[in-house]
Write a protein that holds these residues in place. Structure first.
Motif, PDB file in Angstrom:
ATOM      1  N   GLY A 281      27.164  39.807  45.159  1.00  0.00           N
ATOM      2  CA  GLY A 281      28.375  39.061  45.465  1.00  0.00           C
ATOM      3  C   GLY A 281      28.790  38.117  44.356  1.00  0.00           C
ATOM      4  N   SER A 282      27.816  37.519  43.692  1.00  0.00           N
ATOM      5  CA  SER A 282      28.150  36.473  42.739  1.00  0.00           C
ATOM      6  C   SER A 282      28.244  36.944  41.302  1.00  0.00           C
ATOM      7  CB  SER A 282      27.108  35.350  42.825  1.00  0.00           C
ATOM      8  OG  SER A 282      27.076  34.823  44.130  1.00  0.00           O
ATOM      9  N   TYR A 283      27.668  38.073  40.969  1.00  0.00           N
ATOM     10  CA  TYR A 283      27.768  38.590  39.609  1.00  0.00           C
ATOM     11  C   TYR A 283      28.745  39.761  39.545  1.00  0.00           C
ATOM     12  CZ  TYR A 283      23.716  35.623  38.777  1.00  0.00           C
ATOM     13  OH  TYR A 283      22.878  34.543  38.683  1.00  0.00           O
ATOM     14  N   ALA A 284      28.397  40.852  40.205  1.00  0.00           N
ATOM     15  CA  ALA A 284      29.333  41.986  40.231  1.00  0.00           C
ATOM     16  C   ALA A 284      30.607  41.615  40.982  1.00  0.00           C
ATOM     17  CB  ALA A 284      28.658  43.187  40.888  1.00  0.00           C
ATOM     18  N   GLY A 285      30.463  40.899  42.093  1.00  0.00           N
ATOM     19  CA  GLY A 285      31.629  40.534  42.900  1.00  0.00           C
ATOM     20  C   GLY A 285      32.597  39.628  42.155  1.00  0.00           C
ATOM     21  N   VAL A 286      32.060  38.681  41.408  1.00  0.00           N
ATOM     22  CA  VAL A 286      32.932  37.782  40.635  1.00  0.00           C
ATOM     23  C   VAL A 286      33.732  38.558  39.600  1.00  0.00           C
ATOM     24  CG1 VAL A 286      32.867  35.994  38.853  1.00  0.00           C
ATOM     25  CG2 VAL A 286      31.668  35.641  41.007  1.00  0.00           C
ATOM     26  N   GLY A 287      33.074  39.485  38.929  1.00  0.00           N
ATOM     27  CA  GLY A 287      33.789  40.275  37.923  1.00  0.00           C
ATOM     28  C   GLY A 287      34.878  41.138  38.532  1.00  0.00           C
ATOM     29  N   ILE A 288      34.570  41.782  39.660  1.00  0.00           N
ATOM     30  CA  ILE A 288      35.515  42.700  40.287  1.00  0.00           C
ATOM     31  C   ILE A 288      36.657  41.951  40.963  1.00  0.00           C
ATOM     32  CG2 ILE A 288      35.781  44.433  42.111  1.00  0.00           C
ATOM     33  CD1 ILE A 288      32.897  45.292  41.501  1.00  0.00           C
ATOM     34  N   GLN A 289      36.342  40.838  41.626  1.00  0.00           N
ATOM     35  CA  GLN A 289      37.334  40.182  42.462  1.00  0.00           C
ATOM     36  C   GLN A 289      38.075  39.047  41.761  1.00  0.00           C
ATOM     37  OE1 GLN A 289      35.969  39.706  46.732  1.00  0.00           O
ATOM     38  NE2 GLN A 289      34.008  40.158  45.772  1.00  0.00           N
ATOM     39  N   TYR A 290      37.531  38.512  40.677  1.00  0.00           N
ATOM     40  CA  TYR A 290      38.160  37.377  40.018  1.00  0.00           C
ATOM     41  C   TYR A 290      38.570  37.680  38.579  1.00  0.00           C
ATOM     42  CZ  TYR A 290      36.299  34.670  43.944  1.00  0.00           C
ATOM     43  OH  TYR A 290      36.011  34.203  45.180  1.00  0.00           O
ATOM     44  N   VAL A 291      37.586  38.034  37.746  1.00  0.00           N
ATOM     45  CA  VAL A 291      37.838  38.163  36.310  1.00  0.00           C
ATOM     46  C   VAL A 291      38.787  39.324  36.019  1.00  0.00           C
ATOM     47  CG1 VAL A 291      36.790  38.501  34.055  1.00  0.00           C
ATOM     48  CG2 VAL A 291      35.600  37.141  35.794  1.00  0.00           C
TER      49      VAL A 291
END
Length: 316
Positions: free
Chosen positions: A251-261
């Motif tokens: 959620g915090s590594y892959a998810g941040v990249g997919i959903q934010y960056v």
């Protein structure tokens, strides 16, 4: 060892005594069976998923309502069992992994916007939709933290049918509901897993293969992307047994990249491209109220903060 409802949980505890199979072994056997059943679907392409998404939405809404009703019933009959702290600053880092996951509701935005004929009411519809999502999250969380003395990382595990009796038709009905809630993650995963795996396969093919020459590739090469799309998730789940760590990492590594960056980069690039092609004289009457680049910077700052806090929680 930790508490699972009223029963102590241990990964080496026996599931079936007559066969001497521990929970860890049973989990891995079921995982292999699940992958063997649904993994081959990755080689196909799913174009029309309307009814599959409708069925998944019905399952999820039904599960939400049942969990809320059962928790309310427990509060009425048994009273308050959970006593959470009013404020616990030290647990904020562990919260960020779940917060990133809660933003998964945004992945439904395209399917919500596309069918709308009159785009002038988009803002109203989205406001109603996210108000409903937020309300369900809050009600589910409030009822759960007070109804249960210990809340599992996977919330549906609080509704396992322990010490169940079937001495009446109503008891049998309640046991059926508890089994449905226990299997709810499996039901939703069974519908979403093929879709996500096929999407990953298509992305890998687009990145590493020339799709215009796709038919000229060997069968081995064309089978490589489907194999890779199921291999990595299988390896991670096979060797991972701590759900909270898995949620935090994905959620915090892959998810941040997919959903934010990535969305921030796409939005900024699309704005620059539209400005170059259309110029600044055209006014979009449906433009977002968050059109300032300041919002993009805020999203990036939020993503960095989320990764930083979750990293502290994981390695502390």
């Amino acid at each position: 060892m930790r508490l699972l409802g009223d029963v102590k949980y241990n990964e080496n505890r026996t599931c079936w005594k007559e066969h001497n199979i521990s929970r860890r072994i049973a989990y891995r056997i079921i995982l292999i069976g699940f992958t063997m059943i649904f993994g081959p679907l990755v080689v196909f392409n799913i174009q029309k998923t309307k009814y599959l998404q409708m069925l998944t939405a019905i399952f999820r809404l039904l599960a939400f309502i049942l969990m809320i009703c059962i928790a309310l019933k427990m509060l009425v009959t048994d009273g308050v069992r959970g006593h959470p702290a009013v404020v616990n600053v030290y647990d904020i880092p562990s919260l960020f992994g779940a917060c990133v996951y809660s933003f998964m509701c945004h992945h439904s935005l395209p399917s919500l916007l596309a069918p709308i004929k009159h785009k002038s009411i988009v803002k109203q519809i989205l406001s109603y939709d996210y108000t409903l999502i937020c309300s369900l999250y809050i009600v589910l969380a409030i009822t759960g933290i007070f109804a249960f003395e210990y809340v599992e990382d996977l919330y549906t595990l609080n509704f396992l049918p322990y010490n169940a009796t079937t001495d009446s038709l109503f008891s049998t009905f309640l046991i059926g509901i508890e089994y449905f809630l226990s299997l709810f993650p499996v039901l939703t995963l069974s519908t979403s897993y093929p879709l996500i795996a096929i999407t990953l396969k298509n992305n890998l093919q687009t990145l590493f293969l020339d799709m215009s020459q796709y038919n000229s590739y060997s069968i081995l090469t064309r089978a490589l992307c489907p194999f890779l799309s199921i291999l990595l998730p299988f390896c991670i789940t096979y060797f991972t047994e701590n759900l909270s760590i898995l949620v935090a990492i994905t959620g915090s590594y892959a998810g941040v990249g997919i959903q934010y960056v990535i969305p921030v980069c796409l939005v900024y690039s699309s704005r620059v491209t539209c400005s170059e092609l259309l110029g600044s004289g055209i006014v979009n009457q449906f433009q977002s109220p968050f059109q300032s680049n300041i919002w993009l910077v805020m999203v990036l700052v939020w993503s960095v903060l989320a990764v930083f806090l979750v990293s502290i929680n994981l390695f502390s």
